[in-house]
Design a protein around this motif. Structure first.
Motif, PDB file in Angstrom:
ATOM      1  N   ALA A   1       0.700  -1.083   0.056  1.00 47.26           N
ATOM      2  CA  ALA A   1      -0.038  -0.009  -0.169  1.00 47.26           C
ATOM      3  C   ALA A   1       0.707   1.220   0.080  1.00 47.26           C
ATOM      4  CB  ALA A   1      -0.931   0.112   1.307  1.00 47.26           C
ATOM      5  N   GLN A   2       1.910   1.159   0.543  1.00 46.35           N
ATOM      6  CA  GLN A   2       3.037   2.319   0.809  1.00 46.35           C
ATOM      7  C   GLN A   2       3.524   2.478  -0.477  1.00 46.35           C
ATOM      8  OE1 GLN A   2       2.950   4.146   3.488  1.00 46.35           O
ATOM      9  NE2 GLN A   2       4.408   5.647   2.246  1.00 46.35           N
ATOM     10  N   SER A   3       3.899   1.475  -1.313  1.00 39.43           N
ATOM     11  CA  SER A   3       4.868   1.729  -2.388  1.00 39.43           C
ATOM     12  C   SER A   3       4.533   2.673  -3.344  1.00 39.43           C
ATOM     13  CB  SER A   3       5.132   0.375  -2.968  1.00 39.43           C
ATOM     14  OG  SER A   3       3.838  -0.090  -3.579  1.00 39.43           O
ATOM     15  N   GLN A   4       3.283   2.883  -3.765  1.00 39.30           N
ATOM     16  CA  GLN A   4       2.667   3.881  -4.533  1.00 39.30           C
ATOM     17  C   GLN A   4       2.926   5.510  -4.221  1.00 39.30           C
ATOM     18  OE1 GLN A   4      -1.475   3.926  -5.395  1.00 39.30           O
ATOM     19  NE2 GLN A   4      -2.183   3.623  -3.347  1.00 39.30           N
ATOM     20  N   CYS A   5       3.067   5.591  -2.750  1.00 45.93           N
ATOM     21  CA  CYS A   5       3.252   6.812  -2.231  1.00 45.93           C
ATOM     22  C   CYS A   5       4.678   7.120  -1.941  1.00 45.93           C
ATOM     23  CB  CYS A   5       2.591   6.859  -0.827  1.00 45.93           C
ATOM     24  SG  CYS A   5       0.795   6.630  -0.971  1.00 45.93           S
ATOM     25  N   ASP A   6       5.579   6.111  -2.050  1.00 39.47           N
ATOM     26  CA  ASP A   6       7.099   6.308  -1.790  1.00 39.47           C
ATOM     27  C   ASP A   6       7.704   7.088  -3.006  1.00 39.47           C
ATOM     28  OD1 ASP A   6       6.989   4.943   0.678  1.00 39.47           O
ATOM     29  OD2 ASP A   6       7.408   2.947  -0.373  1.00 39.47           O
ATOM     30  N   GLN A   7       7.214   6.938  -4.057  1.00 35.41           N
ATOM     31  CA  GLN A   7       7.701   7.526  -5.285  1.00 35.41           C
ATOM     32  C   GLN A   7       7.998   9.120  -5.184  1.00 35.41           C
ATOM     33  OE1 GLN A   7       5.282   7.530  -8.916  1.00 35.41           O
ATOM     34  NE2 GLN A   7       3.662   6.585  -7.507  1.00 35.41           N
ATOM     35  N   TYR A   8       7.000   9.591  -4.215  1.00 36.68           N
ATOM     36  CA  TYR A   8       6.818  11.064  -4.254  1.00 36.68           C
ATOM     37  C   TYR A   8       8.008  11.661  -3.266  1.00 36.68           C
ATOM     38  CZ  TYR A   8       2.569  10.585  -6.519  1.00 36.68           C
ATOM     39  OH  TYR A   8       1.518  10.109  -7.450  1.00 36.68           O
ATOM     40  N   VAL A   9       8.465  10.856  -2.313  1.00 36.65           N
ATOM     41  CA  VAL A   9       9.258  11.315  -1.130  1.00 36.65           C
ATOM     42  C   VAL A   9      10.820  11.735  -1.996  1.00 36.65           C
ATOM     43  CG1 VAL A   9      10.592  10.528   1.029  1.00 36.65           C
ATOM     44  CG2 VAL A   9       8.169   9.624   0.535  1.00 36.65           C
ATOM     45  N   ASP A  10      11.345  12.918  -1.407  1.00 38.43           N
ATOM     46  CA  ASP A  10      12.305  13.583  -1.809  1.00 38.43           C
ATOM     47  C   ASP A  10      12.263  13.984  -3.277  1.00 38.43           C
ATOM     48  OD1 ASP A  10      13.849  12.895   0.409  1.00 38.43           O
ATOM     49  OD2 ASP A  10      14.601  10.926  -0.405  1.00 38.43           O
ATOM     50  N   GLN A  11      10.969  14.124  -3.800  1.00 36.97           N
ATOM     51  CA  GLN A  11      10.713  15.075  -4.992  1.00 36.97           C
ATOM     52  C   GLN A  11      10.116  16.222  -4.831  1.00 36.97           C
ATOM     53  OE1 GLN A  11      11.438  13.417  -7.938  1.00 36.97           O
ATOM     54  NE2 GLN A  11      12.434  11.790  -6.439  1.00 36.97           N
ATOM     55  N   ILE A  12      10.372  17.099  -5.555  1.00 32.04           N
ATOM     56  CA  ILE A  12       9.749  18.626  -5.551  1.00 32.04           C
ATOM     57  C   ILE A  12       8.587  18.207  -6.410  1.00 32.04           C
ATOM     58  CG2 ILE A  12       9.970  21.090  -6.159  1.00 32.04           C
ATOM     59  CD1 ILE A  12      12.972  20.722  -5.338  1.00 32.04           C
ATOM     60  N   ILE A  13       7.519  18.627  -5.952  1.00 31.96           N
ATOM     61  CA  ILE A  13       6.187  18.488  -6.774  1.00 31.96           C
ATOM     62  C   ILE A  13       5.474  19.894  -7.076  1.00 31.96           C
ATOM     63  CG2 ILE A  13       5.714  16.157  -5.724  1.00 31.96           C
ATOM     64  CD1 ILE A  13       3.580  17.492  -3.768  1.00 31.96           C
ATOM     65  N   ALA A  14       4.471  19.889  -7.721  1.00 30.23           N
ATOM     66  CA  ALA A  14       3.794  21.035  -8.175  1.00 30.23           C
ATOM     67  C   ALA A  14       2.171  20.772  -7.943  1.00 30.23           C
ATOM     68  CB  ALA A  14       4.209  21.515  -9.662  1.00 30.23           C
ATOM     69  N   PRO A  15       1.706  20.775  -6.667  1.00 31.53           N
ATOM     70  CA  PRO A  15       0.458  20.573  -6.426  1.00 31.53           C
ATOM     71  C   PRO A  15      -0.561  21.655  -7.110  1.00 31.53           C
ATOM     72  CG  PRO A  15       1.613  21.241  -4.280  1.00 31.53           C
ATOM     73  CD  PRO A  15       2.616  20.963  -5.415  1.00 31.53           C
ATOM     74  N   LYS A  16      -1.784  21.104  -7.348  1.00 29.67           N
ATOM     75  CA  LYS A  16      -2.801  22.152  -7.828  1.00 29.67           C
ATOM     76  C   LYS A  16      -3.569  22.606  -6.508  1.00 29.67           C
ATOM     77  CE  LYS A  16      -3.100  20.284 -12.616  1.00 29.67           C
ATOM     78  NZ  LYS A  16      -1.912  19.972 -12.905  1.00 29.67           N
ATOM     79  N   THR A  17      -4.167  23.852  -6.786  1.00 28.47           N
ATOM     80  CA  THR A  17      -5.436  24.264  -6.033  1.00 28.47           C
ATOM     81  C   THR A  17      -6.397  23.208  -6.317  1.00 28.47           C
ATOM     82  OG1 THR A  17      -6.208  25.816  -7.426  1.00 28.47           O
ATOM     83  CG2 THR A  17      -4.505  26.476  -5.784  1.00 28.47           C
TER      84      THR A  17
END
Length: 289
Positions: free
Chosen positions: A49-65
């Motif tokens: 369950a966690q693996s799909q979320c791990d890819q975001y760690v240490d990444q700089i993201i551009a969240p949308k409002t």
């Protein structure tokens, strides 16, 4: 994934240190063993369950409002009578963003991000991500789009924003002649709705109020806490966006308010909760499935 394993290992070692201290001061042995065992058990049972979320760690993201996320959707129309399944699927695939989307939100209250200076760990409470409700059942009842929802507390959802605006007043009286000045209020909600919850099901897999930990040096912790950001990774699903306006509650002399709800809901699978620094670098990710 490597970063999360390191974080989990740090958490494990620091919890062992805590457990040993508890034992020296007469703490419950069973309680100590249970708490120390949690990190390894969690790693073993929730890795998928966690693996799909791990890819975001240490990444700089551009969240949308929320508004940007809704606007990004190009919602496909239903399959036509004279349209083949293959043509319909190709049209849906090319129709625009249907996920995953990263939607930003203001933290509920920074008191739910607790720092332990002795162990140099942040404990992240579920209320940091989600602690606001909206009239879910009423929204889908008035929208009449076939979505099944439970009463307010029996759903997997996240309120992104709630605003309340006074739009005017008027004089009124009840059948007994009692008069009151009624305040007209518009409550506007932006929310993400996943599904009606099963018995005792919550946004995060564990019913524990603490959803996770992550280490940080004291020299960085205070400034980080004041600037922390959060976001959710979601995958939109039919009917994609639900909108409803309706009167809410009963106006009485004792409760002289006339409330109108204006709700916009993004229908989506909620997959991860992200915690970022001021540069939108993801420092921790928590699975919600």
């Amino acid at each position: 994934m490597v970063n999360n394993l390191i974080v989990a290992h740090c958490q494990y070692l620091r919890l062992i240190e805590w457990a040993e201290k508890e034992a020296r001061h007469g703490g419950s042995v069973m309680k100590t063993i249970a708490l120390v065992a949690i990190p390894t058990a969690f790693m073993a049972t929730s890795a998928n369950a966690q693996s799909q979320c791990d890819q975001y760690v240490d990444q700089i993201i551009a969240p949308k409002t929320f508004a940007q996320a809704v606007a990004a959707l190009n919602i496909p129309t239903p399959k036509g009578e004279f349209e083949t399944t293959a043509a319909y699927q190709a049209r849906v695939a090319g129709s625009g963003e249907t996920g995953p989307l990263i939607v930003s939100k203001q933290p509920e209250d920074r008191k739910y991000l607790e720092y332990d200076a002795d162990r140099q760990l942040f404990a992240v409470k579920s209320y940091f991500f989600h602690n606001t409700n909206f009239p879910v059942w009423e929204t889908f009842y008035h929208a009449k789009n076939g979505v099944e929802a439970g009463i307010t507390y029996n759903n997997i959802d996240v309120v992104i924003s709630e605003t309340e605006t006074v739009t005017g007043t008027y004089e009124s009286q009840n059948s007994y002649g009692a008069k009151a000045t009624v305040t007209k209020i518009t409550r506007t909600y932006e929310a993400i709705f996943d599904r009606k919850a099963n018995y005792k099901e919550t946004l995060f897999p564990s019913s524990d109020v603490t959803v996770g930990y992550f280490p940080m040096e004291i020299s960085q912790a205070q400034s980080f806490k004041s600037q922390v950001r959060i976001a959710f990774v979601v995958s939109p699903k039919s009917p994609y966006v639900t909108r409803a306006e309706f009167s809410y509650g009963t106006t009485t002399v004792r409760n002289p308010t006339d409330v109108k709800v204006n709700a916009t809901v993004l229908n989506a699978d909620i997959q991860c909760a992200l915690l970022m620094d001021a540069s939108n670098k993801v420092l921790a990710a928590f699975a919600t499935r």
